[in-house]
Design an enzyme around this catalytic site. Sequence first.
Site, PDB file in Angstrom:
ATOM      1  N   HIS A 240       2.137  -1.603  -7.640  1.00 20.10           N
ATOM      2  CA  HIS A 240       1.131  -1.010  -6.751  1.00 20.10           C
ATOM      3  C   HIS A 240       0.654  -2.036  -5.727  1.00 20.10           C
ATOM      4  O   HIS A 240       0.474  -1.713  -4.538  1.00 20.10           O
ATOM      5  CB  HIS A 240      -0.035  -0.514  -7.613  1.00 20.10           C
ATOM      6  CG  HIS A 240      -1.223  -0.067  -6.831  1.00 20.10           C
ATOM      7  ND1 HIS A 240      -2.363  -0.829  -6.697  1.00 20.10           N
ATOM      8  CD2 HIS A 240      -1.475   1.083  -6.142  1.00 20.10           C
ATOM      9  CE1 HIS A 240      -3.244  -0.196  -5.965  1.00 20.10           C
ATOM     10  NE2 HIS A 240      -2.736   0.979  -5.612  1.00 20.10           N
TER      11      HIS A 240
ATOM     12  N   GLU B  64       3.245  -2.386  -3.037  1.00 23.43           N
ATOM     13  CA  GLU B  64       3.193  -1.245  -2.100  1.00 23.43           C
ATOM     14  C   GLU B  64       2.132  -1.474  -1.025  1.00 23.43           C
ATOM     15  O   GLU B  64       2.370  -1.249   0.163  1.00 23.43           O
ATOM     16  CB  GLU B  64       2.904   0.034  -2.880  1.00 23.43           C
ATOM     17  CG  GLU B  64       2.706   1.269  -2.025  1.00 23.43           C
ATOM     18  CD  GLU B  64       1.527   2.119  -2.477  1.00 23.43           C
ATOM     19  OE1 GLU B  64       0.681   2.470  -1.633  1.00 23.43           O
ATOM     20  OE2 GLU B  64       1.455   2.421  -3.680  1.00 23.43           O
ATOM     21  N   HIS B  65       0.957  -1.939  -1.438  1.00 28.14           N
ATOM     22  CA  HIS B  65      -0.114  -2.233  -0.476  1.00 28.14           C
ATOM     23  C   HIS B  65       0.338  -3.255   0.561  1.00 28.14           C
ATOM     24  O   HIS B  65       0.070  -3.106   1.754  1.00 28.14           O
ATOM     25  CB  HIS B  65      -1.330  -2.794  -1.220  1.00 28.14           C
ATOM     26  CG  HIS B  65      -2.293  -1.746  -1.673  1.00 28.14           C
ATOM     27  ND1 HIS B  65      -3.622  -1.750  -1.317  1.00 28.14           N
ATOM     28  CD2 HIS B  65      -2.125  -0.651  -2.456  1.00 28.14           C
ATOM     29  CE1 HIS B  65      -4.232  -0.714  -1.869  1.00 28.14           C
ATOM     30  NE2 HIS B  65      -3.346  -0.030  -2.572  1.00 28.14           N
TER      31      HIS B  65
ATOM     32  N   GLU C   3     -10.663  -0.812  -5.518  1.00 26.99           N
ATOM     33  CA  GLU C   3      -9.975   0.436  -5.867  1.00 26.99           C
ATOM     34  C   GLU C   3      -9.975   0.638  -7.381  1.00 26.99           C
ATOM     35  O   GLU C   3     -10.234   1.744  -7.876  1.00 26.99           O
ATOM     36  CB  GLU C   3      -8.538   0.386  -5.338  1.00 26.99           C
ATOM     37  CG  GLU C   3      -7.772   1.675  -5.533  1.00 26.99           C
ATOM     38  CD  GLU C   3      -6.370   1.614  -4.945  1.00 26.99           C
ATOM     39  OE1 GLU C   3      -5.518   2.405  -5.409  1.00 26.99           O
ATOM     40  OE2 GLU C   3      -6.114   0.789  -4.052  1.00 26.99           O
TER      41      GLU C   3
END
Length: 429
Positions: free
Chosen positions: A67, A70-71, A143
């Site tokens: 993840h 991906e950012h 997040e």
Amino acid sequence: MKKIVNEILKEEVYYEKLENGLDVYFMPKPGFTKKYAILATNYGSNELEFIPIGEDKKTRVNEGIAHFLEHKMFEQPDGGNAFDKFSKWGASANAFTNFTMTAYLFSATENFYDSLEHLIDYVQTPYFTDENVEKEKGIIEQEIKMYNDDPDWNVYFNCLKALYVNYPVRVDIAGSVESINKITKEELYKCYNTFYNPGNMALFVVGDLDADKVMEVAKKVNHYDVEKLSSEIQRFYPEEPKEVNEKEVVAQFPISMPMFNIAFKDDKVGITGKELLRKEIVTEILIDMIIKRGSKLFEDLYMKGLINDNFGGGFSSQVDYGFTIIGGDSKDPREVKKVILEHIDQYKKDGLNKDEFDRVKKKKIGNFLKYFDSVNFIANSFLSYNFKDINLLDYLDEIKAVNFEEVEERLKAHLKEEYCVISIVEPSK
């Protein structure tokens, strides 16, 4: 290019494997205004142990790194953001990471080929520095904390933690504050160089477009040294027992009505291709027959005031794991679980209803055909299945071939009380 045709669906897909190993698929949709592309890698949050390409020893990386990666892919070496060009061309772009896949996508009605070239280009252009990695940690930490405060997210992940003892599906996709703060640019490059290998990736394009032009653009951008990409990725997963981790997990949140997830762990794992697809379809039909609105179970729970319209469920099917999950709101989640298990036992004794099976099967066929009006559904589903060695165009044939006896057998084999757990989020005291 090869052409894959399904005569029943009246759909066709053009396919070519590029020299660098990338699988490229294109489905023409004449008359559709919207055009869509998704570039995905067979790499998600579950990939924590592997042998990096170019190395010979197994490594374990920090949870949440897929993840995190991906950012970071949107940050460009020139200081810009990959979204900027999409916006300029009127395209809508996004990305997502799940347990098994990371994907980058966009939709557009104009300037499609420019946007497609940009998609392929920026995903091949990693840019990680000590400074931008540290900056991202603060963003992802916020997040994670946001999800930690979300009761829906917690009731779901607590359920997975109850189901699984060791398998990494029990770990939050974004990781934890502690794990993401250990991530370094070196670790990101190691994961990128291993999993963002075009031989581990696929591109799917759908819309009113020209097949030759799509392939021409796909071949235009190649930043990879093909010689370094020939190695097969070796992945390692912890051994997972058949038994569940714990039968019940309870958390408290400032909510007015308790929430629940009831799940059944699947022990028929390690299969791929049509066998996996058949298991998924059979299980989905079974769950629809038992819990959907109009079923005896739904009516019983509803008339007793134990559920509301939020009640529902489905089956999650992957190669190495799977589970049925049923969720909703209830004043008494434990009583809901008790009633569900009682109905399942009764179905096992009395048998399922053949007419209900026929109705659910026909509805499922109709829904599947309807989904082919959505370019998003086609592309996302095709690649998700593709990484499990399944061709989406085979789905309809498999649904039609499913018989009533298979569903009854699946009821007995899968929905067992010993593999059942419940996760509850109740109002704070």
